[in-house]
Design an enzyme around this catalytic site. Structure first.
Site, PDB file in Angstrom:
ATOM      1  N   ASP A  22      36.398  39.931  31.970  1.00 24.22           N
ATOM      2  CA  ASP A  22      36.662  39.932  30.544  1.00 24.22           C
ATOM      3  C   ASP A  22      37.397  38.622  30.252  1.00 24.22           C
ATOM      4  O   ASP A  22      37.949  37.999  31.159  1.00 24.22           O
ATOM      5  CB  ASP A  22      37.533  41.137  30.187  1.00 24.22           C
ATOM      6  CG  ASP A  22      37.902  41.183  28.720  1.00 24.22           C
ATOM      7  OD1 ASP A  22      37.047  40.853  27.878  1.00 24.22           O
ATOM      8  OD2 ASP A  22      39.050  41.541  28.418  1.00 24.22           O
ATOM      9  N   ASP A  24      39.617  37.745  26.962  1.00 29.91           N
ATOM     10  CA  ASP A  24      40.936  37.908  26.341  1.00 29.91           C
ATOM     11  C   ASP A  24      41.791  38.886  27.134  1.00 29.91           C
ATOM     12  O   ASP A  24      41.380  40.018  27.396  1.00 29.91           O
ATOM     13  CB  ASP A  24      40.774  38.418  24.904  1.00 29.91           C
ATOM     14  CG  ASP A  24      40.207  37.354  23.983  1.00 29.91           C
ATOM     15  OD1 ASP A  24      40.807  36.268  23.920  1.00 29.91           O
ATOM     16  OD2 ASP A  24      39.171  37.602  23.346  1.00 29.91           O
TER      17      ASP A  24
END
Length: 229
Positions: A22, A24
């Protein structure tokens, strides 16, 4: 090694077909930029959102649709989304900062020949701007973003699509996530999930990651590569 070793440790020693990050909260401290932007737009209508109120919206594609209803905002999603996208893009270009361990872990894995991808709910322009800013613009074999999917996290679509495009079994992949929706997404895809804690997820119950770290700086890549330390 003892036969009592936990399942996630045994999986790591077997190695992974791909490692999917991922963005963020894992590679970059992006949530403060989003939180700041949301409050900027809410402020234009005399409203605001606290950090605790904001946390459930993290890592999903439905944030503005839900926020409009929850905060009784005056305009439709079509009004807020373009403004929000432009403001966040500018912030990513100017202020993206790699989180501790992100550069070293990604670089070491890449140099070791590990296949790498990003699976982020953020739109592609944000992802590309952010990775370029922190020096990882060419580090990943594949980027899957919110621009390529219909169903956002916690739906497993983004991770299943990443595995499909890489040509690997999702069950042979390791996903790094930080938010509950992302962890649920990767788990539903059948992946091993290692969670990274951030200021924005502290206090949140994480839905059963296989391992949990304070930052990527605490990750030993030999656990990922399946080689002796």
């Amino acid at each position: 090694m003892s036969s009592a070793a936990p399942p996630h440790w045994r999986a790591s020693l077997a190695g992974f077909a791909a490692v999917i990050f991922d963005m963020d909260g894992v590679l970059v401290d992006g949530e403060p930029l989003h939180f700041e932007t949301v409050n900027e737009l809410l402020g234009r209508e005399g409203k605001s959102i606290s950090l605790e109120q904001y946390k459930p919206y993290m890592g999903t594609k439905t944030g503005w649709a839900d926020m409009i209803e929850d905060f009784q905002l005056s305009q439709p999603r079509e009004h807020y989304s373009p403004i929000y996208r432009d403001l966040v893009l500018a912030r990513y270009r100017e202020r993206s900062e790699a989180l501790p361990g992100a550069l070293s872990v990604v670089t070491a894995l890449r140099l070791s020949g590990q296949r790498l991808a990003v699976a982020s709910s953020s739109i592609r322009p944000w992802v590309e701007a952010c990775l370029d800013k922190i020096g990882l613009g060419s580090a990943f074999e594949l980027l899957i973003t919110g621009s390529e999917i219909e169903n956002g996290k916690p739906d497993p679509e983004i991770y299943l699509l990443a595995a499909e495009r890489l040509g690997v079994d999702p069950k042979a992949c390791l996903a790094f996530e930080d938010a509950p929706a992302g962890i649920e997404s990767a788990r539903a895809a059948g992946m091993t999930v290692w969670a990274v804690r951030t200021e924005y997820t502290r206090g949140l119950a994480l839905p059963g990651p296989d391992r949990e770290f304070e930052s990527l700086a605490d990750v030993d890549i030999t656990d990922i590569l399946g080689v002796a330390a």
